[in-house]
Design a protein around this motif. Structure first.
Motif, short mmCIF file in Angstrom:
data_model
loop_
_atom_site.label_atom_id
_atom_site.label_comp_id
_atom_site.label_asym_id
_atom_site.label_seq_id
_atom_site.Cartn_x
_atom_site.Cartn_y
_atom_site.Cartn_z
N ASN A 139 41.51 48.69 25.37
CA ASN A 139 42.59 48.16 24.53
C ASN A 139 42.33 46.66 24.34
O ASN A 139 42.51 45.87 25.27
CB ASN A 139 43.94 48.39 25.22
CG ASN A 139 45.11 47.97 24.35
OD1 ASN A 139 44.98 47.12 23.47
ND2 ASN A 139 46.27 48.55 24.61
N GLY A 140 41.88 46.30 23.15
CA GLY A 140 41.53 44.91 22.87
C GLY A 140 42.70 43.95 22.97
O GLY A 140 42.50 42.74 23.08
N GLN A 141 43.93 44.49 22.93
CA GLN A 141 45.11 43.65 23.08
C GLN A 141 45.39 43.30 24.54
O GLN A 141 46.19 42.41 24.82
CB GLN A 141 46.34 44.34 22.47
CG GLN A 141 46.22 44.65 20.98
CD GLN A 141 47.40 45.44 20.46
OE1 GLN A 141 48.37 45.66 21.17
NE2 GLN A 141 47.32 45.88 19.21
N ARG A 142 44.72 44.03 25.46
CA ARG A 142 45.05 43.86 26.87
C ARG A 142 43.85 43.53 27.75
O ARG A 142 44.02 43.30 28.95
CB ARG A 142 45.71 45.14 27.40
CG ARG A 142 46.85 45.64 26.53
CD ARG A 142 47.75 46.57 27.29
NE ARG A 142 48.45 45.86 28.37
CZ ARG A 142 49.04 46.48 29.38
NH1 ARG A 142 48.99 47.79 29.47
NH2 ARG A 142 49.66 45.78 30.30
N SER A 143 42.65 43.51 27.19
CA SER A 143 41.48 43.21 28.00
C SER A 143 40.36 42.67 27.11
O SER A 143 40.47 42.65 25.89
CB SER A 143 41.01 44.47 28.75
OG SER A 143 39.97 44.14 29.65
N THR A 144 39.27 42.26 27.74
CA THR A 144 38.13 41.67 27.03
C THR A 144 36.84 42.30 27.53
O THR A 144 36.81 42.95 28.60
CB THR A 144 38.06 40.16 27.26
OG1 THR A 144 37.81 39.92 28.67
CG2 THR A 144 39.37 39.47 26.85
N ASP A 174 41.01 53.88 40.34
CA ASP A 174 41.27 52.85 41.33
C ASP A 174 41.04 51.43 40.81
O ASP A 174 41.17 50.46 41.56
CB ASP A 174 40.40 53.07 42.57
CG ASP A 174 38.90 53.02 42.26
OD1 ASP A 174 38.55 53.16 41.06
OD2 ASP A 174 38.10 52.84 43.19
N LYS A 175 40.75 51.29 39.52
CA LYS A 175 40.48 49.98 38.94
C LYS A 175 41.72 49.43 38.24
O LYS A 175 42.48 50.17 37.60
CB LYS A 175 39.31 50.06 37.94
CG LYS A 175 38.02 50.60 38.53
CD LYS A 175 37.50 49.73 39.66
CE LYS A 175 36.15 50.25 40.17
NZ LYS A 175 35.64 49.45 41.32
N ARG A 176 41.91 48.13 38.34
CA ARG A 176 43.09 47.49 37.76
C ARG A 176 43.18 47.72 36.27
O ARG A 176 44.28 48.00 35.75
CB ARG A 176 43.04 45.98 38.05
CG ARG A 176 44.21 45.20 37.43
CD ARG A 176 44.06 43.71 37.66
NE ARG A 176 42.86 43.18 37.02
CZ ARG A 176 42.78 42.85 35.73
NH1 ARG A 176 43.82 43.02 34.93
NH2 ARG A 176 41.65 42.37 35.23
N LEU A 177 42.08 47.62 35.54
CA LEU A 177 42.14 47.78 34.09
C LEU A 177 42.66 49.15 33.70
O LEU A 177 43.39 49.30 32.71
CB LEU A 177 40.75 47.55 33.47
CG LEU A 177 40.21 46.12 33.50
CD1 LEU A 177 38.88 46.05 32.77
CD2 LEU A 177 41.19 45.15 32.89
N PHE A 178 42.30 50.17 34.48
CA PHE A 178 42.80 51.51 34.18
C PHE A 178 44.27 51.63 34.55
O PHE A 178 45.08 52.17 33.77
CB PHE A 178 41.98 52.56 34.92
CG PHE A 178 42.38 53.97 34.60
CD1 PHE A 178 41.88 54.61 33.48
CD2 PHE A 178 43.27 54.67 35.41
CE1 PHE A 178 42.25 55.91 33.16
CE2 PHE A 178 43.65 55.96 35.11
CZ PHE A 178 43.14 56.59 33.98
N ARG A 179 44.63 51.14 35.73
CA ARG A 179 46.02 51.24 36.18
C ARG A 179 46.98 50.52 35.25
O ARG A 179 48.13 50.94 35.06
CB ARG A 179 46.17 50.68 37.60
CG ARG A 179 45.46 51.47 38.68
CD ARG A 179 45.98 51.07 40.06
NE ARG A 179 45.90 49.63 40.28
CZ ARG A 179 44.86 49.00 40.80
NH1 ARG A 179 43.78 49.70 41.17
NH2 ARG A 179 44.87 47.69 40.99
N GLU A 180 46.52 49.45 34.63
CA GLU A 180 47.37 48.66 33.74
C GLU A 180 47.29 49.11 32.29
O GLU A 180 47.85 48.47 31.40
CB GLU A 180 47.00 47.18 33.85
CG GLU A 180 47.28 46.59 35.23
CD GLU A 180 46.90 45.12 35.33
OE1 GLU A 180 46.35 44.58 34.33
OE2 GLU A 180 47.14 44.52 36.39
N GLY A 181 46.60 50.21 32.04
CA GLY A 181 46.57 50.76 30.69
C GLY A 181 45.65 50.04 29.72
O GLY A 181 45.76 50.24 28.51
N ALA A 182 44.74 49.21 30.24
CA ALA A 182 43.81 48.51 29.36
C ALA A 182 42.61 49.38 29.01
O ALA A 182 41.86 49.06 28.08
CB ALA A 182 43.33 47.22 30.02
N VAL A 183 42.44 50.49 29.72
CA VAL A 183 41.29 51.37 29.51
C VAL A 183 41.76 52.82 29.52
O VAL A 183 42.59 53.21 30.34
CB VAL A 183 40.23 51.15 30.62
CG1 VAL A 183 39.21 52.27 30.62
CG2 VAL A 183 39.53 49.82 30.43
#
Length: 392
Positions: A139-144, A174-183
């Motif tokens: 999600n380009g709005q939430r990660s880089t 178990d990764k933050r980017l996945f837990r936060e919906g960025a991936v």
């Protein structure tokens, strides 16, 4: 477990899978989970060996075998080392008799061969049974890209801006980017369809066959936050899976509508002639996903395919009623059969003269029959056909 016992277990598991395919039961993966749950004595090495036997048979035979023993006997000619395990030992399969059924034929069911899109040559057909890669959408709005590379240094960028490939078996949960919906896990082909839908920046979007919401979430991430997306489906279980996913992604612009089968128009009456985009990601044979679900070949029959194409036509007609003048309809199937792809587009345009094809410029895919085809060999994606149509 001995090698013979593992082979006998594979025969029994195949019996379950063949019966489920015949009777429209559960998927092979879910059946395997239940099978091993009831056989806790099987260690990890046993389970791995049994699965290898089972999926070798599923991938090899296009026509549904009579039973699990016939499926594995058919492999003996190509894997002669299997013959010694048919020895009648304790917990192993009986010796091979001269007149028993043996699976044979090609990987693609004979009745389907002529139905494949004209672009599917021998390398493409072989790729239909390769191991599917693990694709993610960021999600380009939430990660880089920097964050993605820091989290997964082995990530390889793909042809679409937010698409990456990870090594098979990579853990994401178990990764933050996945837990936060960025991936999200999503095949690159599905990402391409969402990108085609987002091209004109629609303000009101209806995802008519939303399922668990993969393409709805992708569209939400690609569109401005003031856009509104409505995810609709007749399957309560699948639709309910959108809620935790949209919360994780903070996708506040997504609403859901549960549709009553056969009465969908009643629930969508307020959207008639209002939508800038309607996505019809229609139920289909799944021929484009055989590398993930090869047992789908054992489920499809001419009668089921005919029923599916009738449903696709009805969904296209229903979706078109919701589009406003100047709006767009995207019809998509994870199939490479002309009957579900180009034939459906031709029928729709013949019956709806107020619609026209709208070309979409994407970095992957090939133009094909008023649409775009994506395939495992050419694009590294699952197999898809989709078309973008505009209402005059």
């Amino acid at each position: 477990m001995t090698p013979s016992a593992r082979l006998q277990a594979a025969i029994e598991l195949l019996d379950w899978i063949i019966a489920a395919a015949r009777d429209n039961g559960g998927s092979a993966d879910n059946i395997a989970k239940k099978f091993f749950k009831e056989r806790r004595y099987a260690g990890s090495g046993d389970r791995r060996a049994i699965r290898e036997h089972v999926y070798a048979a599923i991938r090899r035979w296009g026509e549904r075998p009579k039973n699990g023993r016939a499926a594995l006997l058919g492999l003996v000619a190509e894997q002669p080392e299997l013959r010694e395990f048919f020895n009648g030992s304790n917990y192993g399969p009986a010796e091979i008799a001269a007149d028993e059924p043996v699976a044979s034929g090609e990987q693609i069911p004979a009745w389907l061969v002529d139905g494949f899109a004209g672009l599917i040559d021998e390398p493409e057909r072989n790729a239909l049974f390769d191991r599917a890669p693990l694709h993610i959408r960021v999600n380009g709005q939430r990660s880089t890209e920097v964050e993605v590379k820091e989290t997964w240094p082995e990530a390889v960028g793909l042809a679409l801006p937010q698409g990456y490939e990870l090594p098979a078996g990579t853990q994401l949960e178990d990764k933050r980017l996945f837990r936060e919906g960025a991936v999200e896990i999503q095949d690159l082909g599905s990402q391409a369809i969402a990108m085609a839908g987002a091209a004109a920046e629609p303000k009101l979007v209806l995802d008519l066959c939303a399922g668990a919401g993969g393409k709805t979430l992708a569209l939400s991430a690609m569109l401005p936050p003031e856009s509104k997306l409505i995810a609709a489906d007749t399957d309560r279980g699948r639709l309910s899976r959108i809620e935790p996913r949209k919360r994780r992604a903070s996708a506040r612009n997504i609403e859901t509508i549960l549709l009553a089968p056969g009465k969908e128009v009643d629930s969508l009456e307020h959207l008639k002639g209002c939508c800038d985009l309607v996505l019809v990601d229609a139920p289909c044979s799944g021929t484009g996903t055989w590398r993930r679900n090869p047992e789908l070949r054992w489920r499809m029959t001419p009668k089921r395919l005919a029923h599916t194409t009738e449903l696709q036509q009805r969904l296209m007609d229903l979706g078109s009623e919701m589009v406003k003048p100047g709006g767009r309809l995207i019809y998509a199937v994870c199939s490479l059969l002309d009957a579900e792809g180009g034939d459906q587009t031709d029928k729709f345009l013949d019956n709806h003269p107020q619609w026209q094809e709208k070309s979409i410029d994407l970095p992957i895919g090939r133009p094909y029959r008023k649409g775009i085809i994506l395939s495992p060999h050419h694009d590294g994606t699952d197999g898809f056909y989709f078309t973008c149509l505009e209402k005059l």
